[in-house]
Motif scaffolding. Structure first.
Motif, PDB file in Angstrom:
ATOM      1  N   ARG A  79       0.676  -1.209   0.014  1.00 18.94           N
ATOM      2  CA  ARG A  79      -0.067   0.107   0.012  1.00 18.94           C
ATOM      3  C   ARG A  79       0.801   1.173   0.268  1.00 18.94           C
ATOM      4  O   ARG A  79       0.508   2.270  -0.647  1.00 18.94           O
ATOM      5  CB  ARG A  79      -1.142  -0.076   1.324  1.00 18.94           C
ATOM      6  N   ARG A  80       1.842   1.187   0.778  1.00 18.44           N
ATOM      7  CA  ARG A  80       2.940   2.265   0.930  1.00 18.44           C
ATOM      8  C   ARG A  80       3.417   2.547  -0.790  1.00 18.44           C
ATOM      9  O   ARG A  80       3.656   3.888  -1.205  1.00 18.44           O
ATOM     10  CB  ARG A  80       4.097   2.028   1.680  1.00 18.44           C
ATOM     11  N   ILE A  81       3.820   1.403  -1.429  1.00 19.37           N
ATOM     12  CA  ILE A  81       4.444   1.524  -2.628  1.00 19.37           C
ATOM     13  C   ILE A  81       3.358   2.200  -3.522  1.00 19.37           C
ATOM     14  O   ILE A  81       3.769   2.928  -4.528  1.00 19.37           O
ATOM     15  CB  ILE A  81       4.771   0.240  -3.143  1.00 19.37           C
ATOM     16  N   VAL A  94       3.779   5.201  -6.148  1.00 16.50           N
ATOM     17  CA  VAL A  94       3.418   5.372  -7.430  1.00 16.50           C
ATOM     18  C   VAL A  94       2.300   6.456  -7.911  1.00 16.50           C
ATOM     19  O   VAL A  94       2.599   7.249  -9.037  1.00 16.50           O
ATOM     20  CB  VAL A  94       2.815   4.058  -7.848  1.00 16.50           C
ATOM     21  N   LYS A  95       1.368   6.482  -7.006  1.00 15.78           N
ATOM     22  CA  LYS A  95       0.247   7.518  -7.127  1.00 15.78           C
ATOM     23  C   LYS A  95       0.943   9.033  -7.237  1.00 15.78           C
ATOM     24  O   LYS A  95       0.731   9.987  -8.056  1.00 15.78           O
ATOM     25  CB  LYS A  95      -0.624   7.475  -6.308  1.00 15.78           C
ATOM     26  N   ASN A 112       2.337  14.876 -13.795  1.00 15.97           N
ATOM     27  CA  ASN A 112       0.989  15.125 -14.586  1.00 15.97           C
ATOM     28  C   ASN A 112       0.559  14.176 -15.502  1.00 15.97           C
ATOM     29  O   ASN A 112       0.570  14.238 -16.781  1.00 15.97           O
ATOM     30  CB  ASN A 112       1.221  16.458 -15.228  1.00 15.97           C
ATOM     31  N   GLY A 113       0.813  12.777 -15.078  1.00 13.27           N
ATOM     32  CA  GLY A 113       0.586  11.767 -15.985  1.00 13.27           C
ATOM     33  C   GLY A 113       1.564  11.419 -17.118  1.00 13.27           C
ATOM     34  O   GLY A 113       1.156  10.673 -17.851  1.00 13.27           O
ATOM     35  N   GLU A 151       2.992   3.359 -17.382  1.00 14.22           N
ATOM     36  CA  GLU A 151       3.715   2.735 -16.497  1.00 14.22           C
ATOM     37  C   GLU A 151       3.153   2.672 -15.141  1.00 14.22           C
ATOM     38  O   GLU A 151       3.161   1.529 -14.473  1.00 14.22           O
ATOM     39  CB  GLU A 151       5.026   3.155 -16.504  1.00 14.22           C
ATOM     40  N   THR A 152       2.405   3.770 -14.780  1.00 19.70           N
ATOM     41  CA  THR A 152       1.839   3.944 -13.262  1.00 19.70           C
ATOM     42  C   THR A 152       0.660   2.983 -13.373  1.00 19.70           C
ATOM     43  O   THR A 152       0.390   2.334 -12.188  1.00 19.70           O
ATOM     44  CB  THR A 152       1.399   5.224 -13.043  1.00 19.70           C
ATOM     45  N   ILE A 153      -0.074   2.860 -14.531  1.00 19.79           N
ATOM     46  CA  ILE A 153      -1.436   1.929 -14.321  1.00 19.79           C
ATOM     47  C   ILE A 153      -0.885   0.505 -14.163  1.00 19.79           C
ATOM     48  O   ILE A 153      -1.501  -0.114 -13.463  1.00 19.79           O
ATOM     49  CB  ILE A 153      -2.195   2.309 -15.644  1.00 19.79           C
TER      50      ILE A 153
END
Length: 102
Positions: free
Chosen positions: A64-66, A70-71, A78-79, A84-86
């Motif tokens: 959850r911390r990771i 990432v979020k 700004n996305g 990659e983040t998705i």
């Protein structure tokens, strides 16, 4: 010595169960791994409540911390790394669901 309380009710009833020595040892090992007493482990198993091992609880906290990090990267960039983040968040979600389904 008064008994513990579970919610609003005191744990005031006792059930004796006969086990083999190896069954008792296995029950104790399972309870230790989950960070619970043997009675609490048996109650949770019988009544279908979740049992999460200490190691799994630590892993959940870290996953959850990771996910939060990432979020944060996604928001700060700004996305720019959207795909990659998705992918990272989807993978983290999959592992979190796997750990909590036990």
């Amino acid at each position: 010595m008064p008994f513990q309380k579970l919610g609003n009710e005191a744990l005031d009833a006792i059930v004796n169960v006969r086990l083999t020595s190896s069954e008792k040892e296995r029950l104790k090992e399972d309870a230790d791994m989950a960070g619970l007493g043997m009675s609490e482990l048996v109650r949770r198993r019988y009544f279908g409540k979740p049992i999460i091992a200490n190691a799994d609880a630590i892993m959940l906290k870290e996953l959850r911390r990771i996910g939060g990090l990432v979020k944060h990267v996604h928001n700060q960039s700004n996305g720019a790394y959207n795909s990659e983040t998705i992918a990272a968040l989807s993978t983290l979600k999959k592992y979190i669901e796997k750990l909590t389904a036990k």
